[in-house]
Design a protein around this motif. Structure first.
Motif, PDB file in Angstrom:
ATOM      1  N   ARG A  93       0.840  -1.208   0.000  1.00  0.00           N
ATOM      2  CA  ARG A  93       0.000   0.000   0.000  1.00  0.00           C
ATOM      3  C   ARG A  93       0.874   1.257   0.000  1.00  0.00           C
ATOM      4  NH1 ARG A  93      -3.043  -4.104   0.480  1.00  0.00           N
ATOM      5  NH2 ARG A  93      -5.268  -3.899   0.945  1.00  0.00           N
ATOM      6  N   VAL A  94       0.553   2.179  -0.895  1.00  0.00           N
ATOM      7  CA  VAL A  94       1.255   3.464  -0.939  1.00  0.00           C
ATOM      8  C   VAL A  94       0.238   4.554  -0.624  1.00  0.00           C
ATOM      9  CG1 VAL A  94       2.526   5.095  -2.396  1.00  0.00           C
ATOM     10  CG2 VAL A  94       2.850   2.640  -2.706  1.00  0.00           C
ATOM     11  N   THR A  95       0.519   5.353   0.391  1.00  0.00           N
ATOM     12  CA  THR A  95      -0.353   6.489   0.702  1.00  0.00           C
ATOM     13  C   THR A  95       0.426   7.757   0.392  1.00  0.00           C
ATOM     14  OG1 THR A  95      -1.369   5.198   2.456  1.00  0.00           O
ATOM     15  CG2 THR A  95      -1.776   7.566   2.493  1.00  0.00           C
ATOM     16  N   ALA A 109       7.476   4.140  -5.405  1.00  0.00           N
ATOM     17  CA  ALA A 109       6.902   2.793  -5.463  1.00  0.00           C
ATOM     18  C   ALA A 109       7.878   1.843  -6.161  1.00  0.00           C
ATOM     19  CB  ALA A 109       5.563   2.822  -6.199  1.00  0.00           C
ATOM     20  N   ALA A 110       8.462   2.286  -7.254  1.00  0.00           N
ATOM     21  CA  ALA A 110       9.409   1.447  -8.001  1.00  0.00           C
ATOM     22  C   ALA A 110      10.605   1.073  -7.121  1.00  0.00           C
ATOM     23  CB  ALA A 110       9.875   2.171  -9.258  1.00  0.00           C
ATOM     24  N   ALA A 111      11.045   2.029  -6.322  1.00  0.00           N
ATOM     25  CA  ALA A 111      12.193   1.771  -5.434  1.00  0.00           C
ATOM     26  C   ALA A 111      11.876   0.663  -4.441  1.00  0.00           C
ATOM     27  CB  ALA A 111      12.582   3.054  -4.707  1.00  0.00           C
ATOM     28  N   GLU A 112      10.592   0.477  -4.138  1.00  0.00           N
ATOM     29  CA  GLU A 112      10.169  -0.591  -3.213  1.00  0.00           C
ATOM     30  C   GLU A 112       9.635  -1.803  -3.982  1.00  0.00           C
ATOM     31  OE1 GLU A 112      10.499  -0.540   0.145  1.00  0.00           O
ATOM     32  OE2 GLU A 112      11.522   1.386  -0.088  1.00  0.00           O
ATOM     33  N   SER A 113       9.961  -1.876  -5.276  1.00  0.00           N
ATOM     34  CA  SER A 113       9.544  -2.997  -6.143  1.00  0.00           C
ATOM     35  C   SER A 113       8.028  -3.121  -6.236  1.00  0.00           C
ATOM     36  CB  SER A 113      10.140  -4.319  -5.653  1.00  0.00           C
ATOM     37  OG  SER A 113      11.532  -4.220  -5.545  1.00  0.00           O
ATOM     38  N   LEU A 114       7.337  -1.972  -6.241  1.00  0.00           N
ATOM     39  CA  LEU A 114       5.876  -2.001  -6.354  1.00  0.00           C
ATOM     40  C   LEU A 114       5.437  -1.503  -7.723  1.00  0.00           C
ATOM     41  CD1 LEU A 114       4.875  -0.763  -2.787  1.00  0.00           C
ATOM     42  CD2 LEU A 114       4.607  -3.074  -3.737  1.00  0.00           C
ATOM     43  N   SER A 115       4.630  -2.317  -8.367  1.00  0.00           N
ATOM     44  CA  SER A 115       4.198  -2.040  -9.734  1.00  0.00           C
ATOM     45  C   SER A 115       2.739  -1.589  -9.769  1.00  0.00           C
ATOM     46  CB  SER A 115       4.360  -3.324 -10.552  1.00  0.00           C
ATOM     47  OG  SER A 115       3.698  -3.203 -11.789  1.00  0.00           O
ATOM     48  N   SER A 185      -5.308  13.055   0.531  1.00  0.00           N
ATOM     49  CA  SER A 185      -4.334  12.000   0.222  1.00  0.00           C
ATOM     50  C   SER A 185      -5.031  10.834  -0.454  1.00  0.00           C
ATOM     51  CB  SER A 185      -3.636  11.519   1.500  1.00  0.00           C
ATOM     52  OG  SER A 185      -4.558  10.837   2.319  1.00  0.00           O
ATOM     53  N   ALA A 186      -4.231   9.984  -1.045  1.00  0.00           N
ATOM     54  CA  ALA A 186      -4.779   8.822  -1.758  1.00  0.00           C
ATOM     55  C   ALA A 186      -4.017   7.587  -1.330  1.00  0.00           C
ATOM     56  CB  ALA A 186      -4.618   9.026  -3.264  1.00  0.00           C
ATOM     57  N   LYS A 187      -4.774   6.509  -1.086  1.00  0.00           N
ATOM     58  CA  LYS A 187      -4.128   5.232  -0.766  1.00  0.00           C
ATOM     59  C   LYS A 187      -4.250   4.327  -1.989  1.00  0.00           C
ATOM     60  CE  LYS A 187      -4.743   2.975   3.337  1.00  0.00           C
ATOM     61  NZ  LYS A 187      -5.508   2.045   4.219  1.00  0.00           N
ATOM     62  N   MET A 188      -3.111   3.802  -2.432  1.00  0.00           N
ATOM     63  CA  MET A 188      -3.099   2.967  -3.632  1.00  0.00           C
ATOM     64  C   MET A 188      -2.609   1.568  -3.299  1.00  0.00           C
ATOM     65  SD  MET A 188      -1.480   6.015  -5.860  1.00  0.00           S
ATOM     66  CE  MET A 188      -1.026   6.892  -4.393  1.00  0.00           C
ATOM     67  N   LYS A 189      -3.225   0.594  -3.945  1.00  0.00           N
ATOM     68  CA  LYS A 189      -2.803  -0.795  -3.748  1.00  0.00           C
ATOM     69  C   LYS A 189      -2.028  -1.227  -4.988  1.00  0.00           C
ATOM     70  CE  LYS A 189      -4.719  -5.360  -2.634  1.00  0.00           C
ATOM     71  NZ  LYS A 189      -3.667  -6.072  -3.331  1.00  0.00           N
ATOM     72  N   LEU A 190      -0.767  -1.569  -4.772  1.00  0.00           N
ATOM     73  CA  LEU A 190       0.079  -1.948  -5.902  1.00  0.00           C
ATOM     74  C   LEU A 190       0.447  -3.430  -5.785  1.00  0.00           C
ATOM     75  CD1 LEU A 190       2.319   1.268  -6.024  1.00  0.00           C
ATOM     76  CD2 LEU A 190       0.165   0.825  -7.182  1.00  0.00           C
ATOM     77  N   THR A 191       1.254  -3.906  -6.716  1.00  0.00           N
ATOM     78  CA  THR A 191       1.645  -5.323  -6.650  1.00  0.00           C
ATOM     79  C   THR A 191       3.167  -5.446  -6.733  1.00  0.00           C
ATOM     80  OG1 THR A 191       1.258  -5.422  -9.027  1.00  0.00           O
ATOM     81  CG2 THR A 191      -0.453  -6.339  -7.636  1.00  0.00           C
ATOM     82  N   GLN A 192       3.682  -6.455  -6.063  1.00  0.00           N
ATOM     83  CA  GLN A 192       5.133  -6.687  -6.072  1.00  0.00           C
ATOM     84  C   GLN A 192       5.583  -7.135  -7.459  1.00  0.00           C
ATOM     85  OE1 GLN A 192       7.717  -6.649  -3.850  1.00  0.00           O
ATOM     86  NE2 GLN A 192       6.501  -5.689  -2.227  1.00  0.00           N
ATOM     87  N   ASP A 193       6.712  -6.618  -7.878  1.00  0.00           N
ATOM     88  CA  ASP A 193       7.304  -7.064  -9.143  1.00  0.00           C
ATOM     89  C   ASP A 193       8.804  -6.801  -9.062  1.00  0.00           C
ATOM     90  OD1 ASP A 193       7.624  -8.011 -11.708  1.00  0.00           O
ATOM     91  OD2 ASP A 193       6.245  -6.607 -12.665  1.00  0.00           O
TER      92      ASP A 193
END
Ligand SMILES: Cc1cc2nc3c(=O)[nH]c(=O)nc-3n(C[C@H](O)[C@H](O)[C@H](O)COP(=O)(O)OP(=O)(O)OC[C@H]3O[C@@H](n4cnc5c(N)ncnc54)[C@H](O)[C@@H]3O)c2cc1C
Length: 299
Positions: A93-95, A109-115, A185-193
């Protein structure tokens, strides 16, 4: 809270033109934001007058989809300050605060491997503006990743978290154009990659933008919404309008969907060119192009 009287809106919008706003307030906390709204509207929304008076308030993000007419804005522009630009990552989750830029969020997000944000990473807007517009590119849109939004009610001053499925997100539209509430603010759900794969995808989208878009000129991106069943840029090109100009405003030679400021364009030049494009495309193809750009202020 930073306050600027007679704020030159050409400095705050990507078209680099337009008149002055009576007052620009830059709050850094929810309390300062309430104070700003109170000053702008004469109440904090608790009274029934709130809605009418609130019309004198314009929220501004990064100004990359906003054109202020040459007569300026008679009222208060509120732009959320750095206090609203925090990016927090927990698991997938990215807020992100509304003032954070989409590009910064995508990078973090990319730095944390989140796509998930790669297609949106080149959109030059803030998180608040991207939620408001349900911004999208290359087959992705905010709606795909958004889980919830925290917003401050312009009527009551209350802060609530609203799930994404209650935001009426559709093509370049969200509920916020109806409520006028402030997105915090916005909370986004991303996926690991794989990090390198994410970064390579981001680079590919950036290269495509550099290749196709007239990024060396001030603009607001694609000026018109995509009409159902057509592409605005193709209709404009087929109508023979590529390169057409009014004053300093021009239909880009590189991408006919963009109206660019070639230097010294006034908002009025841009609006005249917009009308010329709308009328010509309508006469030739029977399609009325609707601006995606939010046009505000006085003639
Ligand atoms: C070169 C270029 C390329 C672009 N490419 C794309 C693209 O590929 N896809 C795309 O969708 N768009 C694109 N755009 C348009 C623009 O970047 C997006 O619409 C972006 O989401 C706007 O964000 P902003 O912060 O700049 O919004 P602004 O222009 O500041 O505001 C847009 C709207 O959002 C409202 N708003 C802003 N912040 C808040 C808030 N915190 N609370 C409530 N309301 C708020 C404003 O009142 C306004 O009505 C492009 C623009 C440029 C200049």
């Amino acid at each position: 809270m930073k306050r600027i009287e007679n704020a030159d809106m050409s400095e705050y919008t990507s078209f680099r033109c337009g008149g002055k706003a009576d007052l620009l307030l830059i709050p850094d906390t929810p309390d300062e934001l309430r104070e700003a709204l109170l000053e702008a509207t004469g109440n904090n929304g608790a009274s029934s007058e709130g809605e009418d008076k609130a019309r004198g308030v314009l929220m501004l993000g990064n100004g990359s989809d906003t054109l202020v007419r040459d007569g300026g804005y008679r009222g208060t522009v509120i732009k959320l300050g750095d206090g609203f630009s925090r990016i927090e990552i927990k698991g997938d989750r990215v807020t992100a605060g509304s003032a954070a830029l989409l590009s910064q969020v995508a990078k973090a997000a990319a730095a944390e491997s989140l796509s998930g944000l790669e297609p949106l990473s080149g959109i030059p807007g803030s998180v608040g503006g991207a939620v408001f517009m349900n911004a999208g590119a290359y087959g992705g849109e905010m709606k795909d990743v958004l889980e919830s939004v925290t917003a401050l009610s312009i009527k009551t001053g209350e802060i609530t978290e609203i799930p994404a499925d209650k935001l009426d997100l559709s093509y370049r539209h969200s509920v916020f154009s109806d409520t006028g509430d402030v997105i915090l603010s916005a909370k986004m759900k991303l996926t690991q990659d794989d990090k390198e794969t994410i970064e390579a995808r981001m680079k590919d989208f950036t290269d495509r933008r550099n290749d196709k878009q007239p990024l060396q000129y001030p603009s607001a991106g694609s000026f018109f919404k995509r009409p159902e069943g057509y592409f605005a840029g193709k209709l404009i090109q087929d109508a023979g309008l590529r390169g057409m100009s009014v004053g300093g405003a021009q239909v880009s030679e590189k991408h006919a969907g963009f109206i660019i400021n070639t230097g010294g364009a006034t908002a009025s030049d841009i609006i005249h060119l917009m009308r010329l494009v709308q009328n010509t495309v309508y006469d030739q193809f029977g399609v009325m192009l609707e601006p995606e750009v939010r046009i505000v202020g006085e003639e």
